[in-house]
Design a protein around this motif. Sequence first.
Motif, PDB file in Angstrom:
ATOM      1  N   PRO A  53      45.967  41.382  51.821  1.00  0.00           N
ATOM      2  CA  PRO A  53      46.048  40.575  50.597  1.00  0.00           C
ATOM      3  C   PRO A  53      45.131  39.352  50.659  1.00  0.00           C
ATOM      4  O   PRO A  53      44.985  38.725  51.706  1.00  0.00           O
ATOM      5  CB  PRO A  53      47.507  40.141  50.552  1.00  0.00           C
ATOM      6  CG  PRO A  53      48.233  41.174  51.321  1.00  0.00           C
ATOM      7  CD  PRO A  53      47.291  41.604  52.412  1.00  0.00           C
ATOM      8  N   HIS A  54      44.548  39.059  49.507  1.00  0.00           N
ATOM      9  CA  HIS A  54      43.656  37.907  49.416  1.00  0.00           C
ATOM     10  C   HIS A  54      44.162  36.907  48.382  1.00  0.00           C
ATOM     11  O   HIS A  54      44.337  35.744  48.679  1.00  0.00           O
ATOM     12  CB  HIS A  54      42.243  38.366  49.067  1.00  0.00           C
ATOM     13  CG  HIS A  54      41.257  37.252  48.909  1.00  0.00           C
ATOM     14  ND1 HIS A  54      40.832  36.493  49.957  1.00  0.00           N
ATOM     15  CD2 HIS A  54      40.640  36.771  47.802  1.00  0.00           C
ATOM     16  CE1 HIS A  54      39.995  35.575  49.518  1.00  0.00           C
ATOM     17  NE2 HIS A  54      39.862  35.731  48.217  1.00  0.00           N
ATOM     18  N   CYS A  55      44.428  37.384  47.154  1.00  0.00           N
ATOM     19  CA  CYS A  55      44.743  36.440  46.073  1.00  0.00           C
ATOM     20  C   CYS A  55      46.253  36.202  45.907  1.00  0.00           C
ATOM     21  O   CYS A  55      46.659  35.127  45.493  1.00  0.00           O
ATOM     22  CB  CYS A  55      44.148  36.933  44.758  1.00  0.00           C
ATOM     23  SG  CYS A  55      44.958  38.407  44.083  1.00  0.00           S
ATOM     24  N   MET A  56      47.051  37.210  46.153  1.00  0.00           N
ATOM     25  CA  MET A  56      48.519  37.168  45.970  1.00  0.00           C
ATOM     26  C   MET A  56      48.939  36.941  44.513  1.00  0.00           C
ATOM     27  O   MET A  56      50.083  36.566  44.252  1.00  0.00           O
ATOM     28  CB  MET A  56      49.180  36.129  46.881  1.00  0.00           C
ATOM     29  CG  MET A  56      49.028  36.419  48.363  1.00  0.00           C
ATOM     30  SD  MET A  56      49.834  37.928  48.899  1.00  0.00           S
ATOM     31  CE  MET A  56      51.538  37.368  49.052  1.00  0.00           C
ATOM     32  N   GLY A  58      47.568  39.339  41.943  1.00  0.00           N
ATOM     33  CA  GLY A  58      47.248  40.543  41.192  1.00  0.00           C
ATOM     34  C   GLY A  58      45.806  40.708  40.764  1.00  0.00           C
ATOM     35  O   GLY A  58      45.517  41.594  39.963  1.00  0.00           O
ATOM     36  N   ASN A  59      44.898  39.953  41.294  1.00  0.00           N
ATOM     37  CA  ASN A  59      43.500  40.036  40.862  1.00  0.00           C
ATOM     38  C   ASN A  59      42.588  40.838  41.780  1.00  0.00           C
ATOM     39  O   ASN A  59      41.650  41.462  41.317  1.00  0.00           O
ATOM     40  CB  ASN A  59      42.907  38.630  40.698  1.00  0.00           C
ATOM     41  CG  ASN A  59      43.447  37.913  39.492  1.00  0.00           C
ATOM     42  OD1 ASN A  59      43.931  38.537  38.550  1.00  0.00           O
ATOM     43  ND2 ASN A  59      43.394  36.598  39.508  1.00  0.00           N
ATOM     44  N   CYS A  60      42.808  40.827  43.075  1.00  0.00           N
ATOM     45  CA  CYS A  60      41.803  41.366  44.002  1.00  0.00           C
ATOM     46  C   CYS A  60      42.032  42.827  44.407  1.00  0.00           C
ATOM     47  O   CYS A  60      41.118  43.482  44.862  1.00  0.00           O
ATOM     48  CB  CYS A  60      41.737  40.498  45.251  1.00  0.00           C
ATOM     49  SG  CYS A  60      43.163  40.689  46.364  1.00  0.00           S
ATOM     50  N   PHE A  61      43.215  43.342  44.292  1.00  0.00           N
ATOM     51  CA  PHE A  61      43.563  44.721  44.650  1.00  0.00           C
ATOM     52  C   PHE A  61      43.370  45.025  46.133  1.00  0.00           C
ATOM     53  O   PHE A  61      43.201  46.168  46.513  1.00  0.00           O
ATOM     54  CB  PHE A  61      42.791  45.726  43.775  1.00  0.00           C
ATOM     55  CG  PHE A  61      43.254  45.728  42.344  1.00  0.00           C
ATOM     56  CD1 PHE A  61      44.175  46.663  41.905  1.00  0.00           C
ATOM     57  CD2 PHE A  61      42.778  44.785  41.447  1.00  0.00           C
ATOM     58  CE1 PHE A  61      44.612  46.665  40.590  1.00  0.00           C
ATOM     59  CE2 PHE A  61      43.214  44.777  40.134  1.00  0.00           C
ATOM     60  CZ  PHE A  61      44.133  45.712  39.701  1.00  0.00           C
ATOM     61  N   GLU A  62      43.370  44.015  46.967  1.00  0.00           N
ATOM     62  CA  GLU A  62      43.253  44.229  48.412  1.00  0.00           C
ATOM     63  C   GLU A  62      44.586  44.608  49.045  1.00  0.00           C
ATOM     64  O   GLU A  62      44.638  44.989  50.202  1.00  0.00           O
ATOM     65  CB  GLU A  62      42.700  42.973  49.097  1.00  0.00           C
ATOM     66  CG  GLU A  62      41.295  42.623  48.694  1.00  0.00           C
ATOM     67  CD  GLU A  62      40.247  43.588  49.247  1.00  0.00           C
ATOM     68  OE1 GLU A  62      40.618  44.607  49.849  1.00  0.00           O
ATOM     69  OE2 GLU A  62      39.062  43.310  49.063  1.00  0.00           O
ATOM     70  N   CYS A  63      45.668  44.509  48.291  1.00  0.00           N
ATOM     71  CA  CYS A  63      47.009  44.704  48.846  1.00  0.00           C
ATOM     72  C   CYS A  63      47.602  46.067  48.513  1.00  0.00           C
ATOM     73  O   CYS A  63      48.802  46.254  48.643  1.00  0.00           O
ATOM     74  CB  CYS A  63      47.930  43.614  48.312  1.00  0.00           C
ATOM     75  SG  CYS A  63      48.150  43.702  46.518  1.00  0.00           S
ATOM     76  N   CYS A  76      51.513  42.616  46.199  1.00  0.00           N
ATOM     77  CA  CYS A  76      51.753  41.210  45.849  1.00  0.00           C
ATOM     78  C   CYS A  76      52.517  41.060  44.540  1.00  0.00           C
ATOM     79  O   CYS A  76      53.078  39.997  44.276  1.00  0.00           O
ATOM     80  CB  CYS A  76      50.441  40.433  45.795  1.00  0.00           C
ATOM     81  SG  CYS A  76      49.379  40.870  44.402  1.00  0.00           S
TER      82      CYS A  76
END
Length: 95
Positions: A53-56, A58-63, A76
Amino acid sequence: MFRRSHTPSAGVVIYVDGKPVHAAAEESVAAAMLVAGFTSFRASAVSAAPRAPHCMIGNCFECLVEINGQPDRQACLTIVSDGMHVRRQAEEPGP
Ligand code: FES
C-alpha cells in the motif's frame, strides 16, 4: 514497523494466506495486514517486485489482494470482517 495508535474496542480474526491475523473491527484489511507485519501485498507482473500500500485512500491500487475468493480488491478500502480470508496476489490484476 506499524502499530495501532489506540486499543481497539472490539476484535476480529482474519486469515491472510492461511495465517490468523487479529484486527480491530473498524480497521481496513490493509491496516490489519501492515500491523501484522506484512510488507508485500502482491507482486508486479512486469518485474515481480513486491508491492505494498502507498496511498491508503483508494488511488494507487498497490494494495490489491484476493478477499474471500474475489481478486483485485483494494485492501485499503475494505473493512475487515470476522473469518475473512485474504490471499496476497502473485500476478498483476486482470482487465
Ligand atoms: S493503498 Fe492505494 S489504493 Fe489502496
